[in-house]
Design an enzyme around this catalytic site. Structure first.
Site, PDB file in Angstrom:
ATOM      1  N   VAL A 278      20.907 -38.914  78.904  1.00 31.90           N
ATOM      2  CA  VAL A 278      20.050 -39.699  79.807  1.00 31.90           C
ATOM      3  C   VAL A 278      20.822 -40.317  80.972  1.00 31.90           C
ATOM      4  CG1 VAL A 278      18.302 -40.217  78.052  1.00 31.90           C
ATOM      5  CG2 VAL A 278      20.240 -41.794  78.377  1.00 31.90           C
TER       6      VAL A 278
ATOM      7  N   ASN B 250      14.952 -45.518  75.016  1.00 29.35           N
ATOM      8  CA  ASN B 250      15.570 -46.164  73.855  1.00 29.35           C
ATOM      9  C   ASN B 250      17.073 -45.924  73.727  1.00 29.35           C
ATOM     10  OD1 ASN B 250      15.691 -47.093  70.882  1.00 29.35           O
ATOM     11  ND2 ASN B 250      16.285 -44.939  70.776  1.00 29.35           N
TER      12      ASN B 250
ATOM     13  N   TYR C 177      27.963 -54.135  76.662  1.00 24.63           N
ATOM     14  CA  TYR C 177      26.640 -54.008  76.026  1.00 24.63           C
ATOM     15  C   TYR C 177      25.713 -55.133  76.501  1.00 24.63           C
ATOM     16  CZ  TYR C 177      23.233 -53.375  72.242  1.00 24.63           C
ATOM     17  OH  TYR C 177      22.091 -53.156  71.516  1.00 24.63           O
TER      18      TYR C 177
ATOM     19  N   LYS D 194      22.192 -54.874  78.697  1.00 26.79           N
ATOM     20  CA  LYS D 194      20.885 -55.350  78.225  1.00 26.79           C
ATOM     21  C   LYS D 194      20.339 -56.451  79.131  1.00 26.79           C
ATOM     22  CE  LYS D 194      20.680 -52.501  74.770  1.00 26.79           C
ATOM     23  NZ  LYS D 194      19.703 -51.398  74.767  1.00 26.79           N
TER      24      LYS D 194
HETATM   25  C1  BGC Z   1      23.063 -54.753  68.430  1.00 31.54           C
HETATM   26  C2  BGC Z   1      23.421 -54.993  66.988  1.00 31.54           C
HETATM   27  C3  BGC Z   1      23.496 -56.480  66.674  1.00 31.54           C
HETATM   28  C4  BGC Z   1      22.231 -57.167  67.161  1.00 31.54           C
HETATM   29  C5  BGC Z   1      22.290 -58.664  66.950  1.00 31.54           C
HETATM   30  C6  BGC Z   1      21.813 -55.518  68.748  1.00 31.54           C
HETATM   31  O1  BGC Z   1      21.461 -55.296  70.075  1.00 31.54           O
HETATM   32  O2  BGC Z   1      22.871 -53.366  68.647  1.00 31.54           O
HETATM   33  O3  BGC Z   1      24.664 -54.368  66.720  1.00 31.54           O
HETATM   34  O4  BGC Z   1      23.621 -56.687  65.301  1.00 31.54           O
HETATM   35  O5  BGC Z   1      22.027 -56.899  68.515  1.00 31.54           O
HETATM   36  O6  BGC Z   1      23.528 -59.215  67.321  1.00 31.54           O
END
Ligand code: BGC
Length: 265
Positions: A66, A92, A164, A168
Site C-alpha cells: 500500500v 488497515n 508509529y 497514527k
Molecule cells: C499497538 C499495540 C499496543 C496498543 C496499545 C496499538 O496501536 O499496535 O502494539 O499494544 O496500541 O498501546
C-alpha cells in the site's frame, strides 16, 4: 435492524492477519464481496479468502504494497475488474518498527510512515476517485465509505515508538481533513482507534507478565480481541452509522481515560 453489507464490495488492506483478517471475515459474513489485500503473506491471505467463500461469501486475495502508488492503483483496478465496483475501503495495513529516537534509523522511520500513513493516503485517494467514477450504487445510502485504522497512539504519546505514534497522529488529521473534503459528495470517512488487542504485531506485550502489566492501563480489565474491532468496523461502514462522519471511535477498554488518575493521580 442488523448491520448488513449485502451487494457491496469492500477492500480491506492488510487482511492476511490480525485486525484486517477479522474485519474481512466479518464483512464477508455481513454479505459484502471482500478483497483480502496482503503484502507478504500470500498463503494466509488465500486462507482468509477461502474461509469467507466456505461460509457462502465472496472473496479474493490481491497482493499490493500500500506504500506504492502503482500497486495501489492495480489493487483497485483488479477489484473493479473482478467485482465491478468498490463501496468500502478499510485502510488497515500497519506495521511497527520500534527503537528509541536516538537509535531509530531513517529506514525504520520511513518504513512505518510509508505503510501506516502514506499507505492510507494512497488508498483513500484511489477509493475516492473510484467512488466518483462509478454511478451511485443502490446498496447503501452513502456513495462510498472509508475507514482508517488509527490507534490510541493518535492521542497517547508512546516513547520508543515515535514513528508509529507520528503515523497514527497523522492518520487522525488525514482522516478528518479528507472527511471534511468529501462529505458533501456523500462519502463517509471515519477511523477506529484500537487499544491493546491480541494480534501478532503486539504478542510480546499482551502475553504473560507483560500482559498483566498492560491490564493496569485498561480500566475495563481485559485485553481486546480482533472481533471487538471488527464489530466496530462493521457498524461504521454500515448504514446504521449513516450520520457518522469524520469521527474516530476508540475501541480500547478505556485506555484513553488516563487510568493513572483512577486513584487520585
Ligand atoms: C499497538 C499495540 C499496543 C496498543 C496499545 C496499538 O496501536 O499496535 O502494539 O499494544 O496500541 O498501546
Amino acid at each position: 435492524m442488523e448491520c448488513r453489507l449485502d451487494g457491496q464490495v469492500a477492500i480491506v488492506t492488510g487482511a492476511s492477519s490480525g485486525l484486517g483478517e477479522a474485519i474481512a471475515l466479518l464483512f464477508g459474513k455481513a454479505g459484502a464481496s471482500v478483497v483480502v489485500n496482503y503484502h507478504g503473506n500470500r498463503d494466509s491471505a488465500e486462507d482468509v479468502a477461502e474461509r469467507i467463500r466456505a461460509d457462502n461469501g465472496r472473496a479474493i486475495a490481491i497482493r499490493a504494497d500500500v506504500g506504492e502508488e502503482a500497486a495501489v492503483s492495480a489493487l483497485f483496478a483488479r477489484t473493479t475488474e473482478h467485482f465491478g465496483a468498490v463501496d468500502i475501503l478499510v485502510a488497515n495495513s500497519g506495521i511497527q518498527q520500534d527503537a528509541s529516537l536516538s537509535e531509530m534509523t531513517l529506514q525504520q522511520w520511513q518504513a512505518v510512515i510509508d505503510t501506516n500513513l502514506t499507505g492510507q493516503f494512497l488508498c483513500m485517494k484511489e477509493a475516492i476517485r473510484q467512488f466518483r467514477a462509478q454511478s451511485q450504487r443502490s446498496a447503501s445510502r452513502a456513495r462510498g465509505k472509508i475507514l482508517c485504522m488509527s490507534s490510541v497512539h493518535d492521542v497517547i504519546p508512546w516513547a520508543g515508538h515515535v514513528n508509529y505514534a507520528a503515523s497514527k497522529g497523522g492518520t487522525a488529521m488525514l482522516m478528518k481533513s479528507v472527511a471534511q473534503e468529501v462529505a458533501a459528495e456523500g462519502i463517509r470517512v471515519n477511523a477506529i482507534a484500537p487499544g491493546a488487542i491480541r494480534t501478532a504485531i503486539n504478542a510480546e506485550n499482551t502475553e504473560g507478565e507483560a500482559g498483566q502489566r498492560l491490564l493496569q492501563l485498561i480500566p475495563y480489565g481485559r485485553i481486546g480481541v480482533t472481533e471487538d474491532v471488527a464489530r466496530a468496523a462493521l457498524f461504521l461502514v454500515s448504514d446504521m452509522a449513516d450520520y457518522v462522519v469524520g469521527t474516530t471511535l476508540y475501541v480500547d477498554g478505556g485506555m484513553t481515560l488516563y487510568p493513572g488518575f483512577r486513584n487520585n493521580g
